[in-house]
Design an enzyme around this catalytic site. Structure first.
Site, mmCIF file in Angstrom:
data_model
loop_
_atom_site.group_PDB
_atom_site.id
_atom_site.type_symbol
_atom_site.label_atom_id
_atom_site.label_comp_id
_atom_site.label_asym_id
_atom_site.label_seq_id
_atom_site.Cartn_x
_atom_site.Cartn_y
_atom_site.Cartn_z
ATOM 1 N N GLU A 116 3.879 -7.152 7.913
ATOM 2 C CA GLU A 116 3.744 -5.620 7.708
ATOM 3 C C GLU A 116 4.723 -5.391 6.543
ATOM 4 O O GLU A 116 5.099 -4.207 6.393
ATOM 5 C CB GLU A 116 4.371 -5.074 9.029
ATOM 6 N N ASP A 123 -10.639 1.048 -24.054
ATOM 7 C CA ASP A 123 -10.772 1.010 -22.380
ATOM 8 C C ASP A 123 -10.754 2.358 -21.977
ATOM 9 O O ASP A 123 -9.988 3.412 -22.394
ATOM 10 C CB ASP A 123 -9.503 0.374 -22.060
ATOM 11 N N ARG A 160 -4.628 -9.432 -20.085
ATOM 12 C CA ARG A 160 -5.770 -8.908 -21.043
ATOM 13 C C ARG A 160 -5.105 -8.179 -22.305
ATOM 14 O O ARG A 160 -5.817 -8.009 -23.178
ATOM 15 C CB ARG A 160 -7.016 -8.372 -20.596
ATOM 16 N N PRO A 197 0.811 -1.304 -0.005
ATOM 17 C CA PRO A 197 0.061 -0.020 0.207
ATOM 18 C C PRO A 197 0.991 1.311 0.009
ATOM 19 O O PRO A 197 0.306 2.430 -0.252
ATOM 20 C CB PRO A 197 -0.843 -0.237 1.249
HETATM 21 CL CL1 6GU Z 1 -0.319 -3.842 -3.322
HETATM 22 N N1 6GU Z 1 -1.076 -4.491 -1.056
HETATM 23 C C1 6GU Z 1 -1.787 -4.543 0.179
HETATM 24 N N2 6GU Z 1 -1.341 -5.152 1.096
HETATM 25 N N3 6GU Z 1 -2.661 -3.494 0.422
HETATM 26 C C2 6GU Z 1 -2.960 -2.786 -0.682
HETATM 27 C C3 6GU Z 1 -2.119 -2.688 -1.932
HETATM 28 C C4 6GU Z 1 -1.137 -3.629 -2.000
HETATM 29 N N4 6GU Z 1 -2.922 -1.953 -2.657
HETATM 30 C C5 6GU Z 1 -3.843 -1.371 -2.235
HETATM 31 N N5 6GU Z 1 -3.716 -1.905 -0.788
#
Ligand code: 6GU
Length: 256
Positions: free
Chosen positions: A118, A175, A160, A91
């Site tokens: 983590e 798209d 895709r 994230p």
């Molecule tokens: Cl790539 N990993 C995790 N754990 N949470 C996320 C993410 C990735 N992308 C958005 N939230």
């Protein structure tokens, strides 16, 4: 394209055998190889995590295990490609967008390293950045329990785009986020038979056979939907023609 995924949950990737991606694999367009990270943990419990230096909640994935895993996957290269592009979902990564999907679709080899807990000890990314292209990427502003679901999302977005995966070659160029006339526009509503369902009619223009007018109507609907749902995208729409400007002015005089 070769795709390797190293995870403590390789069974999470069963959907990669279904539908579009299952067919692409059968046809040899996609060579997806799943690996169990714990295979490279040598203690009796196959430990892959440990407590974080500096304290704090959760656990961090151990560098030695990931290092051995990535080294051994890289030691079995496909015929031409020398090294994979290493993709680490997190994230805290850079955003994965259609532009990134197009970039990945042009690579011969991707190696995904989804973490649980983590995350992975940062020295792993630093170490491989000296040998490979390493991308830490996020699929959006929310937090998943692990990177596995993000890998499924990214692999499908990339697969895709590979030649021969989609039946209709046009479907990729239309798209919403692909480069071209529809870039940064959301696609408008679509309809099929019957012409009336529960008293709801299909917009008359779509039954008219006037291809030029239908194209204009679709573009107006795309502009309307984008204005309503993702107004921040409109500033990035390229090459607005006269009719586009008129449609936008009708939605909001400030946009005309
Ligand atoms: Cl790539 N990993 C995790 N754990 N949470 C996320 C993410 C990735 N992308 C958005 N939230």
């Amino acid at each position: 394209m070769r795709i390797d995924v190293v995870s403590i949950f390789p069974e999470y990737f069963a959907p990669l055998s279904v539908s579009l991606m299952g067919k692409a694999r059968e046809r040899g367009i996609l060579d997806i190889r799943l690996h169990q990270l714990r295979d490279w943990a040598h203690d009796v419990h196959h430990t892959v995590d440990d407590t974080p230096y500096g304290g704090g909640p959760g656990m961090v994935m151990k560098p030695e295990v990931w290092g051995e895993a990535i080294d051994s996957v890289c030691a079995e290269p496909p015929p031409d490609a020398i090294t994979p592009r290493l993709v680490v979902p997190t994230p805290s990564g850079r955003r994965f967008t259609q532009q990134v999907a197009l970039e990945y679709a042009a690579e011969p080899w991707l190696l995904f390293a989804p973490a649980r807990y983590e995350g992975i000890d940062s020295r792993v990314m630093a170490e491989y950045a000296s040998r490979l292209r390493v991308d830490e990427v996020s699929i959006g502003d929310y937090v998943l329990a692990g990177g596995e679901a993000a890998v499924l999302v990214m692999v499908e977005a990339v697969a895709r785009l590979l030649p021969g995966v989609l039946g209709n070659a046009n479907s990729v160029t239309d798209d919403s986020f692909a480069p071209g006339p529809m870039q940064n526009l959301l696609e408008g509503p679509v309809y099929t038979k019957p012409p009336v369902w529960r008293g709801r009619e299909v917009p008359e223009i779509l039954l008219s056979g006037h291809h030029g007018k239908i194209a204009r109507w679709r573009r107006d609907e795309a502009l309307r939907r984008t204005y309503e749902r993702r107004p921040e995208l409109l500033t990035a729409v390229q090459d607005l023609d006269k009719a586009d400007r008129r449609a936008l002015a009708d939605l909001d005089p400030d946009l005309g």
